[in-house]
Design a protein around this motif. Structure first.
Motif, PDB file in Angstrom:
ATOM      1  N   LEU A  83       0.820  -1.214   0.000  1.00  0.00           N
ATOM      2  CA  LEU A  83       0.000   0.000   0.000  1.00  0.00           C
ATOM      3  C   LEU A  83       0.855   1.266   0.000  1.00  0.00           C
ATOM      4  CD1 LEU A  83      -2.524  -1.267   2.669  1.00  0.00           C
ATOM      5  CD2 LEU A  83      -3.013  -0.962   0.245  1.00  0.00           C
ATOM      6  N   ASP A  84       2.025   1.188   0.604  1.00  0.00           N
ATOM      7  CA  ASP A  84       2.910   2.364   0.692  1.00  0.00           C
ATOM      8  C   ASP A  84       4.351   1.910   0.442  1.00  0.00           C
ATOM      9  OD1 ASP A  84       4.124   4.762   1.172  1.00  0.00           O
ATOM     10  OD2 ASP A  84       3.752   4.800   3.322  1.00  0.00           O
ATOM     11  N   PRO A  85       4.737   1.754  -0.832  1.00  0.00           N
ATOM     12  CA  PRO A  85       6.059   1.192  -1.165  1.00  0.00           C
ATOM     13  C   PRO A  85       7.236   2.052  -0.711  1.00  0.00           C
ATOM     14  CG  PRO A  85       4.584   1.161  -3.078  1.00  0.00           C
ATOM     15  CD  PRO A  85       3.939   2.022  -2.036  1.00  0.00           C
ATOM     16  N   ARG A  86       6.990   3.323  -0.379  1.00  0.00           N
ATOM     17  CA  ARG A  86       8.080   4.216  -0.007  1.00  0.00           C
ATOM     18  C   ARG A  86       8.248   4.359   1.517  1.00  0.00           C
ATOM     19  NH1 ARG A  86      10.484   6.632  -3.909  1.00  0.00           N
ATOM     20  NH2 ARG A  86      11.364   8.200  -2.507  1.00  0.00           N
ATOM     21  N   ASN A  87       7.633   3.460   2.251  1.00  0.00           N
ATOM     22  CA  ASN A  87       7.759   3.485   3.715  1.00  0.00           C
ATOM     23  C   ASN A  87       9.071   2.802   4.106  1.00  0.00           C
ATOM     24  OD1 ASN A  87       7.592   3.139   6.497  1.00  0.00           O
ATOM     25  ND2 ASN A  87       5.409   2.654   6.466  1.00  0.00           N
ATOM     26  N   GLU A  88      10.130   3.620   4.297  1.00  0.00           N
ATOM     27  CA  GLU A  88      11.458   3.047   4.561  1.00  0.00           C
ATOM     28  C   GLU A  88      11.497   2.297   5.893  1.00  0.00           C
ATOM     29  OE1 GLU A  88      11.663   7.361   6.008  1.00  0.00           O
ATOM     30  OE2 GLU A  88      10.900   6.290   4.260  1.00  0.00           O
ATOM     31  N   SER A  89      10.672   2.735   6.867  1.00  0.00           N
ATOM     32  CA  SER A  89      10.648   2.043   8.164  1.00  0.00           C
ATOM     33  C   SER A  89      10.117   0.623   8.010  1.00  0.00           C
ATOM     34  CB  SER A  89       9.792   2.817   9.159  1.00  0.00           C
ATOM     35  OG  SER A  89      10.346   4.089   9.421  1.00  0.00           O
ATOM     36  N   ALA A  90       9.092   0.462   7.168  1.00  0.00           N
ATOM     37  CA  ALA A  90       8.534  -0.875   6.940  1.00  0.00           C
ATOM     38  C   ALA A  90       9.542  -1.760   6.223  1.00  0.00           C
ATOM     39  CB  ALA A  90       7.243  -0.769   6.139  1.00  0.00           C
ATOM     40  N   VAL A  91      10.275  -1.187   5.260  1.00  0.00           N
ATOM     41  CA  VAL A  91      11.293  -1.964   4.538  1.00  0.00           C
ATOM     42  C   VAL A  91      12.386  -2.416   5.501  1.00  0.00           C
ATOM     43  CG1 VAL A  91      13.013  -1.913   2.704  1.00  0.00           C
ATOM     44  CG2 VAL A  91      10.838  -0.762   2.366  1.00  0.00           C
ATOM     45  N   LEU A  92      12.866  -1.472   6.339  1.00  0.00           N
ATOM     46  CA  LEU A  92      13.930  -1.812   7.297  1.00  0.00           C
ATOM     47  C   LEU A  92      13.458  -2.864   8.298  1.00  0.00           C
ATOM     48  CD1 LEU A  92      16.657  -1.416   8.651  1.00  0.00           C
ATOM     49  CD2 LEU A  92      15.727   0.587   9.820  1.00  0.00           C
ATOM     50  N   ASN A  93      12.247  -2.678   8.828  1.00  0.00           N
ATOM     51  CA  ASN A  93      11.746  -3.641   9.815  1.00  0.00           C
ATOM     52  C   ASN A  93      11.538  -5.021   9.194  1.00  0.00           C
ATOM     53  OD1 ASN A  93      11.783  -1.508  11.536  1.00  0.00           O
ATOM     54  ND2 ASN A  93       9.611  -1.546  12.056  1.00  0.00           N
ATOM     55  N   ARG A  94      11.096  -5.050   7.934  1.00  0.00           N
ATOM     56  CA  ARG A  94      10.946  -6.363   7.287  1.00  0.00           C
ATOM     57  C   ARG A  94      12.311  -7.005   7.057  1.00  0.00           C
ATOM     58  NH1 ARG A  94       7.816  -7.148   1.611  1.00  0.00           N
ATOM     59  NH2 ARG A  94       9.752  -6.197   0.828  1.00  0.00           N
ATOM     60  N   ALA A  95      13.307  -6.180   6.750  1.00  0.00           N
ATOM     61  CA  ALA A  95      14.656  -6.706   6.568  1.00  0.00           C
ATOM     62  C   ALA A  95      15.164  -7.346   7.857  1.00  0.00           C
ATOM     63  CB  ALA A  95      15.592  -5.581   6.131  1.00  0.00           C
ATOM     64  N   ILE A  96      14.928  -6.661   8.992  1.00  0.00           N
ATOM     65  CA  ILE A  96      15.354  -7.202  10.294  1.00  0.00           C
ATOM     66  C   ILE A  96      14.589  -8.489  10.602  1.00  0.00           C
ATOM     67  CG2 ILE A  96      15.406  -6.746  12.769  1.00  0.00           C
ATOM     68  CD1 ILE A  96      15.661  -3.730  12.008  1.00  0.00           C
TER      69      ILE A  96
END
Length: 600
Positions: free
Chosen positions: A491-504
């Motif tokens: 829904l929000d591909p530019r949410n860097e916090s979500a990308v980082l948290n998914r990476a962790i």
């Protein structure tokens, strides 16, 4: 053989000249005849030709002369159809001159002389409509009583009922008109328009489509049908009709209305680029319309073209210095600049709007958020409180005050305000905000319920998925957390916090390749985030890729140099690499920073 000559009378000559649109020659011919033979019929004919020539004042004089001759032969008003026709024609001339009271008197004389004159009753009804007299309906009724097939009377009666909001009765009159003329463009067009006002949009579309079948270039039919399609959310067909209207030779007013309506449709579709183009085109047709510049500014704001938005709002304010919404909107665009100067300019705009109208709730709420951005929480709280006093049902003000209370550490007050907002309206945003407050209060189960409810209300609200994922992560439910982070990113591909948290999360799930991909995405989205490099360094350390880990942690320290934990991690990595001296230096630096923090 003898020659034969054909001579025409002056009346015939006048009729021929009038037929050929040579009205002046026809008038001259009849005036010459009148000089020798003044009769009522000649004066009436002269008046009719003068009406065709748009010389209505001269026509009235001709009709008066005809009446004088008729009156000279009678002691009272001549009770003849001829006299009624003369009064009727005089009244039409007065209608053309917009002398409505004189027209009304003349029509009244016509029906007095000849009571069975349906057209006179009909025209008097139209005259009374323009004079805002309710009794016009009686004239239409009388016309139809005399002539039940009077098509125009049915349509006019429909117009009267339509103007009074009695759409069903107006539609019934259109039905009768269509029975008389089954292929009448006007009747179908008007019935379709009435059905639109009656909110029976699909039936309106049927009538307007029939109108277009009868007249392929009926501009009003395309325009009204486009609006109906818009109302029933059939945007594709609405856009098609708007496009046809722009291709047809429509008037400037219709083109302007089409551009504005189509732009509003694009806004509804969240297609702000096309909406912006239409509003810009509309501004060329109506450059003095401040509301169009307001709409342009809003589209630019949505497209994150904040400077262009400010310029457009400013143009609107030049045209209308008292345009409150423009001050508020420009202030919001200034806020998006992301620096103190922009926030200061925004504050001035919000204060200007409040100076113009101290009860402008929207301006007070925006000022509250502005003061919050400056860290002036108490002043922000005051503005939200005043907004609530002005409008106790303003859920946005309660929401804003709840956030400020949370920032001031008063979680209970924040909880009370967010509940007050939810009593007024239920939305995904408010439920998510309550979930955050519940988290701060340590009620994680309640938080999750709020986030799940927010998702059920609006499955497209990304923040609810993100916050729910964080709770799953907190409870070490990493698979669920990863799934919710993925939904948030859809829904929000530019949410860097979500990308980082998914990476962790993927790192913890041992999904190494997915984790690497997410770290790369996070760096692309936020290349100056120390947290991204720090967490990727942790990943490389677990993979024993120490050189890559050392490179990432060094990059993180260049961005955030006074972090004891980062120095400790680099010391661990350098120790594994055999760089003992460098590792010891990093440990010492980490201890030094931590001692400074503890001493503060």
């Amino acid at each position: 053989m003898g020659e034969v000559s054909f001579k025409t009378s002056p009346v015939q000559q006048a009729l021929v000249q009038s037929f050929c649109q040579n009205h002046n020659e026809a008038i001259a011919c009849l005036q010459e005849l009148i000089a020798n033979q003044p009769t009522p019929s000649i004066f009436v004919l002269l008046g009719k030709i003068q009406m065709k020539a748009k010389k209505t004042k001269d026509a009235v004089e001709s009709f008066r002369e005809a009446l004088k001759i008729l009156n000279s032969s009678a002691k009272k008003l001549p009770n003849t159809i001829e006299a009624a026709e003369i009064y009727y024609l005089m009244a039409l001339c007065y209608m053309d001159q917009v002398s409505l009271l004189q027209a009304y008197k003349a029509f009244s004389l016509a029906v007095k002389v000849y009571p069975n004159f349906p057209d006179a009753f009909y025209q008097r009804g139209l005259c009374r409509m323009q004079l805002k007299q309710a009794r016009c309906i009686q004239d239409f009724n009388r016309a139809l009583a005399i002539n039940p097939k009077h098509f125009q009377a049915y349509l006019s009666r429909a117009a009267y009922y339509g103007s009074k909001g009695r759409y069903s009765k107006a539609i019934l009159n259109c039905n009768e008109a269509i029975k008389i003329h089954p292929d009448s463009v006007r009747a179908y067009l008007y019935r379709g328009t009435l059905k639109y006002h009656n909110k029976t949009y699909k039936n309106a579309i049927d009538d307007l489509t029939k109108t277009i079948d009868l007249d392929k270039i009926c501009i009003l039919a395309y325009y009204n049908r486009a609006i109906c399609y818009h109302q029933i959310k059939d945007f594709k067909k609405a856009l098609k009709d708007y496009g046809i209207l722009l291709l047809l030779e429509s008037s400037k007013e219709i083109v302007l209305a089409v551009l504005i309506n189509r732009a509003l449709l694009y806004v509804e579709l969240e297609d702000y680029s096309n909406a912006l183009e239409d509003f810009k085109e509309a501004s060329l047709s109506d450059p003095r319309n401040s509301e169009i510049y307001q709409a342009i500014g809003i589209c630019c704001h949505r497209l994150e073209q904040f400077e262009e938005a400010v310029n457009s709002f400013t143009q609107g304010l030049k045209l209308d210095p008292f345009f409150l919404d423009a001050y508020v909107a420009r202030g919001n665009s200034y806020m998006e600049y992301g620096h103190e100067t922009g926030n200061t300019k925004a504050q001035k705009d919000f204060l200007k709007a409040m100076h113009l109208n101290p009860k402008c709730v929207k301006a007070r709420i925006c000022l509250g958020y502005n003061l919050q951005a400056f860290g002036k929480f108490q002043k922000a709280w005051n503005q939200f409180t005043v907004a609530i006093d002005i409008d106790p049902k303003c859920h946005v003000a309660y929401d804003g005050r709840a956030v400020v209370c949370l920032q001031m550490g008063d979680t209970f007050a924040a909880f009370q305000d967010i509940n007050a907002a939810l009593k007024l309206t239920t939305s995904a945003q408010l439920l998510t905000n309550r979930g955050v407050i519940n988290q701060f209060m340590g009620h994680l189960n309640c938080s999750m319920k709020d986030y799940q409810q927010a998702i059920s209300i609006n499955p497209g609200y990304a923040l609810a998925y993100f916050n729910a994922a964080n709770i799953y992560f907190h409870h070490r439910q990493f698979a669920q957390a990863s799934s919710y982070y993925s939904k948030a990113l859809q829904l929000d591909p530019r949410n860097e916090s979500a990308v980082l948290n998914r990476a962790i999360t993927n790192t913890l799930l041992q999904k190494i390749e997915e984790a690497k991909e997410d770290f790369e995405k996070a760096i692309c989205l936020c290349p100056f985030s120390a947290a991204v490099y720090f967490n990727r360094a942790n990943l490389y350390r677990t993979l024993k890729q120490y050189e890559l880990a050392e490179k990432d942690i060094s990059t993180a320290l260049s961005i955030q140099p006074n972090d004891a934990l980062m120095y400790k991690l680099r010391a661990d990595v350098r120790g594994k690499m055999g760089f003992s001296e460098e590792a010891i230096a990093d440990y010492k630096q980490a201890i030094s920073i931590q001692e400074m923090i503890d001493a503060m």
